[in-house]
Structures are given as C-alpha cells and as structure tokens.
Motif scaffolding. Sequence first.
Motif, PDB file in Angstrom:
ATOM      1  N   THR A 207       0.845  -1.077  -0.084  1.00 67.09           N
ATOM      2  CA  THR A 207      -0.127  -0.051  -0.035  1.00 67.09           C
ATOM      3  C   THR A 207       0.727   1.235  -0.005  1.00 67.09           C
ATOM      4  OG1 THR A 207      -0.070   0.015   2.324  1.00 67.09           O
ATOM      5  CG2 THR A 207      -1.747  -1.035   1.297  1.00 67.09           C
ATOM      6  N   ALA A 208       0.215   2.230  -0.262  1.00 67.68           N
ATOM      7  CA  ALA A 208       0.976   3.496  -0.210  1.00 67.68           C
ATOM      8  C   ALA A 208       1.304   4.205   1.221  1.00 67.68           C
ATOM      9  CB  ALA A 208      -0.002   4.506  -1.000  1.00 67.68           C
ATOM     10  N   PRO A 209       2.272   4.773   1.533  1.00 67.90           N
ATOM     11  CA  PRO A 209       2.501   5.206   2.881  1.00 67.90           C
ATOM     12  C   PRO A 209       1.799   6.210   3.212  1.00 67.90           C
ATOM     13  CG  PRO A 209       4.564   5.467   1.229  1.00 67.90           C
ATOM     14  CD  PRO A 209       3.418   5.124   0.392  1.00 67.90           C
ATOM     15  N   VAL A 210       1.281   6.282   4.681  1.00 72.04           N
ATOM     16  CA  VAL A 210       0.351   7.247   5.081  1.00 72.04           C
ATOM     17  C   VAL A 210       1.109   8.282   6.016  1.00 72.04           C
ATOM     18  CG1 VAL A 210      -1.643   7.502   6.740  1.00 72.04           C
ATOM     19  CG2 VAL A 210      -1.440   5.487   5.149  1.00 72.04           C
ATOM     20  N   ASP A 211       1.395   9.409   5.420  1.00 71.64           N
ATOM     21  CA  ASP A 211       2.159  10.186   6.476  1.00 71.64           C
ATOM     22  C   ASP A 211       1.378  11.224   7.428  1.00 71.64           C
ATOM     23  OD1 ASP A 211       4.652   9.618   4.665  1.00 71.64           O
ATOM     24  OD2 ASP A 211       3.555  11.137   3.066  1.00 71.64           O
ATOM     25  N   GLY A 212       2.299  11.984   8.060  1.00 71.59           N
ATOM     26  CA  GLY A 212       1.310  12.805   9.091  1.00 71.59           C
ATOM     27  C   GLY A 212       0.866  12.396  10.260  1.00 71.59           C
ATOM     28  N   LEU A 213       1.332  11.360  10.682  1.00 72.79           N
ATOM     29  CA  LEU A 213       0.754  10.636  12.073  1.00 72.79           C
ATOM     30  C   LEU A 213       1.582  11.012  13.223  1.00 72.79           C
ATOM     31  CD1 LEU A 213       0.343   7.185  10.717  1.00 72.79           C
ATOM     32  CD2 LEU A 213      -1.209   8.889  10.794  1.00 72.79           C
ATOM     33  N   PHE A 214       0.766  11.380  14.350  1.00 69.29           N
ATOM     34  CA  PHE A 214       1.581  11.584  15.597  1.00 69.29           C
ATOM     35  C   PHE A 214       1.430  10.732  16.672  1.00 69.29           C
ATOM     36  CE2 PHE A 214      -2.585  13.307  16.907  1.00 69.29           C
ATOM     37  CZ  PHE A 214      -2.470  13.217  18.338  1.00 69.29           C
ATOM     38  N   LEU A 215       0.554   9.819  16.387  1.00 72.11           N
ATOM     39  CA  LEU A 215       0.186   8.739  17.668  1.00 72.11           C
ATOM     40  C   LEU A 215      -0.104   7.348  16.400  1.00 72.11           C
ATOM     41  CD1 LEU A 215      -2.445   8.952  20.069  1.00 72.11           C
ATOM     42  CD2 LEU A 215      -3.027   7.129  18.419  1.00 72.11           C
ATOM     43  N   ALA A 216       0.556   6.240  17.132  1.00 74.52           N
ATOM     44  CA  ALA A 216       0.180   4.672  16.569  1.00 74.52           C
ATOM     45  C   ALA A 216       0.166   3.865  17.286  1.00 74.52           C
ATOM     46  CB  ALA A 216       1.348   4.542  15.795  1.00 74.52           C
ATOM     47  N   LEU A 217      -1.168   3.398  17.859  1.00 73.35           N
ATOM     48  CA  LEU A 217      -1.361   2.230  18.925  1.00 73.35           C
ATOM     49  C   LEU A 217      -1.557   0.843  18.098  1.00 73.35           C
ATOM     50  CD1 LEU A 217      -3.947   4.291  20.945  1.00 73.35           C
ATOM     51  CD2 LEU A 217      -1.549   4.257  20.967  1.00 73.35           C
ATOM     52  N   VAL A 218      -0.517  -0.006  18.410  1.00 68.21           N
ATOM     53  CA  VAL A 218      -0.809  -1.339  17.927  1.00 68.21           C
ATOM     54  C   VAL A 218      -1.481  -2.169  19.073  1.00 68.21           C
ATOM     55  CG1 VAL A 218       0.444  -3.377  17.072  1.00 68.21           C
ATOM     56  CG2 VAL A 218       1.297  -1.095  16.486  1.00 68.21           C
ATOM     57  N   SER A 219      -2.625  -2.944  18.632  1.00 74.10           N
ATOM     58  CA  SER A 219      -3.311  -3.794  19.718  1.00 74.10           C
ATOM     59  C   SER A 219      -3.404  -4.956  19.346  1.00 74.10           C
ATOM     60  CB  SER A 219      -4.761  -3.239  19.866  1.00 74.10           C
ATOM     61  OG  SER A 219      -4.872  -1.896  20.366  1.00 74.10           O
ATOM     62  N   ASN A 220      -3.113  -6.245  20.308  1.00 74.70           N
ATOM     63  CA  ASN A 220      -3.057  -7.445  20.150  1.00 74.70           C
ATOM     64  C   ASN A 220      -4.583  -7.910  20.803  1.00 74.70           C
ATOM     65  OD1 ASN A 220      -2.067  -9.975  19.244  1.00 74.70           O
ATOM     66  ND2 ASN A 220      -1.553 -10.420  21.453  1.00 74.70           N
ATOM     67  N   VAL A 221      -5.150  -7.045  21.754  1.00 67.95           N
ATOM     68  CA  VAL A 221      -6.362  -7.556  22.573  1.00 67.95           C
ATOM     69  C   VAL A 221      -7.111  -6.332  22.413  1.00 67.95           C
ATOM     70  CG1 VAL A 221      -5.232  -9.094  23.761  1.00 67.95           C
ATOM     71  CG2 VAL A 221      -5.566  -6.847  24.792  1.00 67.95           C
ATOM     72  N   SER A 222      -8.505  -6.347  22.803  1.00 57.61           N
ATOM     73  CA  SER A 222      -9.455  -5.270  23.222  1.00 57.61           C
ATOM     74  C   SER A 222     -10.018  -5.700  24.601  1.00 57.61           C
ATOM     75  CB  SER A 222     -10.422  -5.694  22.048  1.00 57.61           C
ATOM     76  OG  SER A 222     -11.640  -4.618  22.596  1.00 57.61           O
ATOM     77  N   PRO A 223      -9.962  -4.374  25.213  1.00 56.66           N
ATOM     78  CA  PRO A 223      -9.542  -2.988  24.991  1.00 56.66           C
ATOM     79  C   PRO A 223      -7.952  -2.978  24.920  1.00 56.66           C
ATOM     80  CG  PRO A 223     -10.386  -3.248  27.255  1.00 56.66           C
ATOM     81  CD  PRO A 223     -10.704  -4.803  26.709  1.00 56.66           C
ATOM     82  N   TRP A 224      -7.687  -1.557  24.540  1.00 53.40           N
ATOM     83  CA  TRP A 224      -6.098  -1.359  24.490  1.00 53.40           C
ATOM     84  C   TRP A 224      -5.492  -1.123  25.954  1.00 53.40           C
ATOM     85  CZ3 TRP A 224      -4.342   3.788  25.171  1.00 53.40           C
ATOM     86  CH2 TRP A 224      -2.684   3.984  25.071  1.00 53.40           C
TER      87      TRP A 224
END
Length: 321
Positions: A207-224
């Motif tokens: 996929t094309a890159p997504v720019d302009g991010l200040f927060l990135a949360l990777v989750s393996n379960v719900s809730p975070w």
Amino acid sequence: MRALLVANPAATTTTRKVRDVLVRALSSELDLELAETAHRGHARELAAQATADGIDLVVTLGGDGTVNEAANGLLTAGPGPDVPMLAVVPGGSTNVFARALGRSRDPVEATGEILDSLRAGRTRLVSLGTAEARVGGAGTTEDWTTPRWFVFAAGMGFDADVISRVEAQRARGRRSTGSLYIGAGVNAFLLGRDRRRPPMTLQLPGTAPVDGLFLALVSNVSPWTYLGARPIDPSPAASFDTGLDLFAMGRVGVVRMLHHVRQTMAARPDARGRGVHRWHDLGELTLTSTRPQGWQLDGDHLGTTTGLRVRSVPDALRVVV
C-alpha cells in the motif's frame, strides 16, 4: 506439574501477605518454586531459566511489565512445544493481559480460577507480537534492535510520550492512578509539538505510505488499556485469534481529540472521523519518523527511535485461560 511463581514485590497492588496466600494455594496442587524479582529484566531471566530447566508452568504475580518480561524469557528461542505454559495473576494497576484472559482482578480469586482451569485442562495458544526499533538511520538489518515480544500493545509517538511522563512522576514517588495518566496526556498533547507537526509515516505491505501521524497504537487485544475500571478501546476488533490492529491519528485540534477520546471510551467504541486511521488483522507494519519518537511495549517506555517494525506471530504462547 512443576511450576515457577515469578512475583514482583514492587507491583502496585501486591503485598507479601497476598503473595503468601497464593503460594499456599498453588503449592497445594503444584510442585511450586517461588522467585521474587530484584531488578528490571529479572522476570525475563527467571522465565528463560525455567524454560531451560523444563518447568511446565510459569505463573506471574505482578503487573503487565512482569508479564511482558516473562513472555520474553519464555520465548527466548521462539515458540515451540517445549516452552512452559504461562498463567497470570494480576498484581499491577492495570493488568490488561490478565483481564484479556478473563482473570478476576482480585489476585486470590484469580489464583483459584487458574487452579480450576488447570484441573479442567483449559489452556490455549494465543497470538503475540514482536517489535524492533531502529537504532540508527535507514539501511541494513544491523540498524535494528533484536525483536522483542509484546503481549497486548505496542506504540510509537504520543502514547509513549505519556508513559514516559508518568514513569518520571512515579520515580518521584507518585502513585500510578488514572488522574496521573490524564494529567500526563493533557500536558503531552497541549505542550508537545508532534501533534502540530506530525512526524511519523506508516508503511503497510503493498500500500501507499500514510504520512503525517503523531500517534500509532498497535493492539493485540481489546480493549487497548483501562482508565481505572473504564476501558479505552480504539481497536474493538483486536483479538488473540487474529493479527494486529492499528489505530493511528494525524493532525487534530483539542476539540477533535476530545471527541475521539470519548469515542474510544463509549459503551460501543467506534472511533472514526477526520484524523483517524484504523486497520484490522495486520501481519506486519513499519513506522518511521523524521525525528526521534518514544516507543513502548505493554506500557513500558523503551526509549526513542526513528523507526519501529512490528509483526504478528500466531499461536506464539500457550496460556492458562
């Protein structure tokens, strides 16, 4: 069954009296050995030795940091049939992984649940994630750290900044409370420069890159995570049965940020709208930044980096449920 109880005496809600009660209960049905952690990384060392010694079960008593270290120790050589099972007794302030497994928040009740599950043979394999951080500029594989396991969450940017601020306050004697995290979050958002000039870029395969991010949360379960008893759930579809989920945000103002926070804490969380990006069931992802950003695994701040590579590993570890 041979078992090792790895207890963190400094965990937020753990006391020696509670630990002794748990030891008696577990020893009634297991060939149990007790080990208390004495320094950062000790739980990892103990779990790695337990694997080498052929222990059948490692039980952790502590917070999510203790669980993370134990998982990394158990999986030093990677997943496999000779890796001991993991059981988790909550002893920290948040206990996200224990709650994701359905454990009671009370450590004595949770211990009873674990013994019931062992009698009934209730165990399962869960997916986990690995993350490696860039230690230099882009280039060869030597620019990246050795992959480290995480059990429920990884992050780069804003959330790691909040955790860093909280850890600094705790080092000064403050207790880990919801209000402490709220204060740190408000200060990081209002005073930090990253949400005004977001420095991060997301790259997903094909996929094309997504720019302009200040927060990135990777989750393996719900809730975070949780704010006290209140779940914060930016990725409600995240599960041990799928790959990783990612919740990311671009440039937003105060009002829009508050709106999205309320969405993640709603009874039916579904954060969407301007500035929000969400992906489900990812096998891998890469985050890069034009300037150093904090990164964290399972709520533990691990320094700064300009890149983070994250992968999902199915059926990585057998746990007692």
